[in-house]
Design a protein around this motif. Sequence first.
Motif, PDB file in Angstrom:
ATOM      1  N   UNK A  35       0.829  -1.206   0.000  1.00 16.02           N
ATOM      2  CA  UNK A  35       0.000   0.000   0.000  1.00 16.02           C
ATOM      3  C   UNK A  35       0.867   1.261   0.000  1.00 16.02           C
ATOM      4  N   UNK A  36       1.894   1.283   0.848  1.00 13.77           N
ATOM      5  CA  UNK A  36       2.783   2.453   0.924  1.00 13.77           C
ATOM      6  C   UNK A  36       3.456   2.698  -0.425  1.00 13.77           C
ATOM      7  N   UNK A  37       4.033   1.647  -1.012  1.00 20.29           N
ATOM      8  CA  UNK A  37       4.727   1.814  -2.299  1.00 20.29           C
ATOM      9  C   UNK A  37       3.756   2.170  -3.419  1.00 20.29           C
ATOM     10  N   UNK A  38       2.564   1.586  -3.391  1.00 19.63           N
ATOM     11  CA  UNK A  38       1.553   1.925  -4.402  1.00 19.63           C
ATOM     12  C   UNK A  38       1.181   3.404  -4.291  1.00 19.63           C
ATOM     13  N   UNK A  39       1.030   3.892  -3.074  1.00 18.20           N
ATOM     14  CA  UNK A  39       0.708   5.303  -2.854  1.00 18.20           C
ATOM     15  C   UNK A  39       1.838   6.197  -3.365  1.00 18.20           C
ATOM     16  N   UNK A  40       3.081   5.811  -3.069  1.00 21.41           N
ATOM     17  CA  UNK A  40       4.232   6.574  -3.566  1.00 21.41           C
ATOM     18  C   UNK A  40       4.246   6.595  -5.096  1.00 21.41           C
ATOM     19  N   UNK A 118      13.868  -3.940   1.627  1.00 18.57           N
ATOM     20  CA  UNK A 118      13.996  -4.812   2.781  1.00 18.57           C
ATOM     21  C   UNK A 118      14.426  -4.069   4.034  1.00 18.57           C
ATOM     22  N   UNK A 119      14.243  -4.738   5.163  1.00 16.17           N
ATOM     23  CA  UNK A 119      14.693  -4.237   6.458  1.00 16.17           C
ATOM     24  C   UNK A 119      15.521  -5.323   7.126  1.00 16.17           C
ATOM     25  N   UNK A 120      16.313  -4.948   8.088  1.00 14.25           N
ATOM     26  CA  UNK A 120      17.071  -5.904   8.901  1.00 14.25           C
ATOM     27  C   UNK A 120      17.876  -6.875   8.046  1.00 14.25           C
ATOM     28  N   UNK A 140      13.534  -0.504   4.379  1.00 17.35           N
ATOM     29  CA  UNK A 140      12.270  -0.311   5.088  1.00 17.35           C
ATOM     30  C   UNK A 140      12.592   0.163   6.500  1.00 17.35           C
ATOM     31  N   UNK A 141      11.833   1.054   7.046  1.00 10.94           N
ATOM     32  CA  UNK A 141      10.811   1.842   6.358  1.00 10.94           C
ATOM     33  C   UNK A 141      11.488   2.906   5.493  1.00 10.94           C
ATOM     34  N   UNK A 142      10.801   3.342   4.473  1.00 11.52           N
ATOM     35  CA  UNK A 142      11.360   4.372   3.606  1.00 11.52           C
ATOM     36  C   UNK A 142      10.458   5.594   3.630  1.00 11.52           C
TER      37      UNK A 142
END
Length: 155
Positions: A35-40, A118-120, A140-142
């Motif tokens: 959702x976040x990337x789609x919004x961006x 990715x994260x971690x 992540x998070x970006x």
Amino acid sequence: DLDTLNLPSSRHHTAKREIRPSSVLIVDDEPVNRFILKTFCEKLNLSAFYAFDGVEGLEIIKKELNQLSEEDRKQRPPFDLIILDYQMPQMTGPELALKLNELHKKGDIILPPLIGYTAFISKTELDYFLECGAIDILEKPTTFEKFKAMVQEIL
């Protein structure tokens, strides 16, 4: 009067290829991340598509390839950019990157830029993602600003 000016027709200066918005395939098993990337993407006027994991991502890529003409398949990738999560069920981001590279080597696909998301991640995992074909890693998070800068550099 503009009608009486003898100006060259603009149609002689336009590209002959179809003008379409850039398309991004987001492959991530977390709905919030998609959702976040789609919004961006939407903020940047990019067409966003998404898949749950590498298996579904590969299916979507193959489906998109099948919709292209033989000529288009040799001239452009199925998506302008693919963003891959590292850890996903069934097929990870690096595994999908390797499969796409195999298809590219066989001449079945023009390889789009691949970004790891990715994260971690350890230095070893980061290096492996890049060895598998990711051209960059988005952590992540970006933020929208980081995403925008990376995408604008690539597209």
